[in-house]
Write an enzyme that holds these catalytic residues in place. Structure first.
Site, PDB file in Angstrom:
ATOM      1  N   TRP A 157       0.821  -1.208   0.000  1.00 39.30           N
ATOM      2  CA  TRP A 157       0.000   0.000   0.000  1.00 39.30           C
ATOM      3  C   TRP A 157       0.854   1.256   0.000  1.00 39.30           C
ATOM      4  O   TRP A 157       0.525   2.245  -0.656  1.00 39.30           O
ATOM      5  CB  TRP A 157      -0.961  -0.030   1.184  1.00 39.30           C
ATOM      6  CG  TRP A 157      -1.951  -1.138   1.034  1.00 39.30           C
ATOM      7  CD1 TRP A 157      -2.045  -2.281   1.772  1.00 39.30           C
ATOM      8  CD2 TRP A 157      -2.955  -1.249   0.011  1.00 39.30           C
ATOM      9  NE1 TRP A 157      -3.054  -3.085   1.289  1.00 39.30           N
ATOM     10  CE2 TRP A 157      -3.624  -2.481   0.209  1.00 39.30           C
ATOM     11  CE3 TRP A 157      -3.358  -0.427  -1.045  1.00 39.30           C
ATOM     12  CZ2 TRP A 157      -4.668  -2.904  -0.616  1.00 39.30           C
ATOM     13  CZ3 TRP A 157      -4.395  -0.852  -1.866  1.00 39.30           C
ATOM     14  CH2 TRP A 157      -5.044  -2.069  -1.646  1.00 39.30           C
ATOM     15  N   ASP A 229      -1.055   6.758   6.269  1.00 38.09           N
ATOM     16  CA  ASP A 229      -2.196   5.907   5.933  1.00 38.09           C
ATOM     17  C   ASP A 229      -2.358   4.944   7.107  1.00 38.09           C
ATOM     18  O   ASP A 229      -1.518   4.067   7.325  1.00 38.09           O
ATOM     19  CB  ASP A 229      -1.913   5.157   4.635  1.00 38.09           C
ATOM     20  CG  ASP A 229      -2.997   4.140   4.286  1.00 38.09           C
ATOM     21  OD1 ASP A 229      -3.956   3.982   5.061  1.00 38.09           O
ATOM     22  OD2 ASP A 229      -2.857   3.481   3.233  1.00 38.09           O
ATOM     23  N   LYS A 253     -11.948  -1.662   8.058  1.00 40.63           N
ATOM     24  CA  LYS A 253     -11.129  -2.656   8.740  1.00 40.63           C
ATOM     25  C   LYS A 253     -11.372  -2.639  10.246  1.00 40.63           C
ATOM     26  O   LYS A 253     -11.556  -3.668  10.865  1.00 40.63           O
ATOM     27  CB  LYS A 253      -9.648  -2.426   8.430  1.00 40.63           C
ATOM     28  CG  LYS A 253      -9.360  -2.502   6.921  1.00 40.63           C
ATOM     29  CD  LYS A 253      -7.917  -2.222   6.606  1.00 40.63           C
ATOM     30  CE  LYS A 253      -7.671  -2.184   5.102  1.00 40.63           C
ATOM     31  NZ  LYS A 253      -7.952  -3.456   4.434  1.00 40.63           N
TER      32      LYS A 253
END
Length: 418
Positions: A157, A229, A253
């Site tokens: 990511w 992030d 999540k």
């Protein structure tokens, strides 16, 4: 309802137009009146909602969308048909109405309490597009096309974020863990930062590779900011928000369903977006309109609000972190104590509390392991398609019982496959 029934009954007894089956009631012909029909009208109501803890729920180890607190799901179920006496569902009401206005303000207020977000210095935005959209929004809002920015890439990511930023500014890759298959985090002192970089970007927890920052680097440029992030470890532990210029996270999540992205941005960074920036990516547009520039993901925000309430009821993020540390410790101990039958490749000091990847020494057994676990009510244990193996995502809402059941299964599986 009574008026409607009377009208229907009257029309059946007194048709407005001639009918081949019912004699006309026009005045120039005399016919006997038809026998009145009986019409019964009953209002249809849905069956009452029964709220009880289900016994047939499985343990969902998915990386996201992921398991939610059972209490949150049951509360949402109870409020779904008629939200708190409003006469409508939360999914039906206007985002401009007083009911949803209270929902989004309460969600923001509770999130600020959880993370101790300063009211005067930071804006909280509820956006759409996932964290992936923020890969573009961050450089578009924080720098000009010719500005330099630094990226530390500790997994897939972070790599995606770096590649997207290259389209909008001069992004520098100052460290990558790719050569080590993303199993470690660098020493901060050894990072060769650009002294003119506008920001330093990290991915606080790499969902795929299970690598998590336990503390955070400081940009070498005193005017630069740290950007993170935090999608897969958001609200899993206390965080000093003041160390960051921007924190962003997909909610699916740890704090809600898919559909909403939370951005925490320092207010002095708002209002300098590049001219090419779409209105939907401009932080100022959303901050000025309190996340209501257009229709937001109302239901997802409502669920996030319920999750925030649940986290506060647990005692806040310090208590949540204790629970997460305990769960992760049990699972990692089982892996490390298996005499090599199970292997976690991540360096111990940076192992994630949220996503635990591991492989089996006999890789040909992995499919069988995942299949048998599913039969025992433990699903989504297959590793990401890019790395394979097994991955157990044990977010806040994963109960201790789920981890204990997985560990018991792991030991039994190992005993059956010497």
């Amino acid at each position: 309802m009574a008026t409607l029934c009377s009208l229907q009954s009257f029309l059946l007894q007194h048709p407005l137009h001639p009918s081949p089956k019912i004699p006309s009631l026009l005045p120039h012909k005399q016919h006997p009146r038809p026998k009145p029909s009986t019409v019964s009208c009953t209002a249809v109501r849905p069956p009452p909602v029964s709220i009880s803890v289900a016994n047939d729920r499985i343990f969902n180890f998915a990386a996201g969308p992921a398991t939610l607190p059972e209490s949150v799901i049951l509360k949402a179920q109870a409020e779904l048909y008629n939200y708190r006496g409003s006469g409508m569902s939360i999914m039906e009401m206007s985002h401009r109405g007083k009911e949803f206005d209270a929902v989004i303000k309460k969600a923001e207020s509770d999130l600020r309490r959880l993370l101790a977000i300063p009211d005067d210095d930071y804006a909280v935005l509820f956006l759409q597009g996932g964290a992936t959209t923020q890969f573009a929004a961050v450089p578009l809002n924080l720098c000009a096309p010719g500005d330099a920015v630094d990226y530390v890439v500790t997994g897939s990511w972070g790599d995606k974020a770096f590649k997207e930023a290259q389209k909008f500014c001069k992004a520098n890759l100052i460290w990558s863990g790719k050569s080590d298959k993303y199993t470690k985090i660098p020493s901060f002192e050894g990072l060769e930062q650009n002294p003119n970089a506008k920001y330093l970007h990290i991915c606080a927890n790499e969902t795929i590779h299970g690598v998590e920052f336990k503390n955070y680097p400081t940009p070498s440029n005193k005017d630069a900011v740290l950007v993170a992030d935090m999608s897969s470890n958001f609200c899993s532990k206390p965080v000093d928000v003041s160390k960051f210029g921007v924190i962003y996270a997909g909610a699916q999540k740890n704090v809600g369903p898919s559909g909403v992205t939370i951005v925490i941005v320092r207010k002095d960074l708002i209002g300098n977006a590049q001219p090419i920036t779409s209105v939907m990516l401009d932080y100022k547009i959303h901050a000025d309109s309190a996340s209501l520039y257009n229709t937001p993901p109302c239901f997802a925000i409502y669920i996030c609000g319920l999750v925030f309430e649940d986290l506060l009821e647990q005692g806040g993020l310090a208590e949540v972190e204790k629970n997460n540390t305990k769960k992760a410790g049990i699972l990692y101990d089982a892996i490390d104590g298996s005499n090599g039958f199970y292997v976690c490749p991540v360096e111990k000091s940076v192992r994630s509390l949220m996503n635990v990847p591991f492989t089996l020494q006999k890789s040909d057994l992995e499919k069988k392991f995942i299949k048998e676990a599913a039969k025992e009510g433990m699903i989504q244990l297959k590793g990401h398609r890019s790395v394979g193996g097994v991955r157990a995502s044990i977010y806040n809402a994963m109960p201790l019982a789920g981890v204990e059941k997985l560990v018991a299964f792991m030991k039994d599986f190992q005993a059956r496959h010497p």
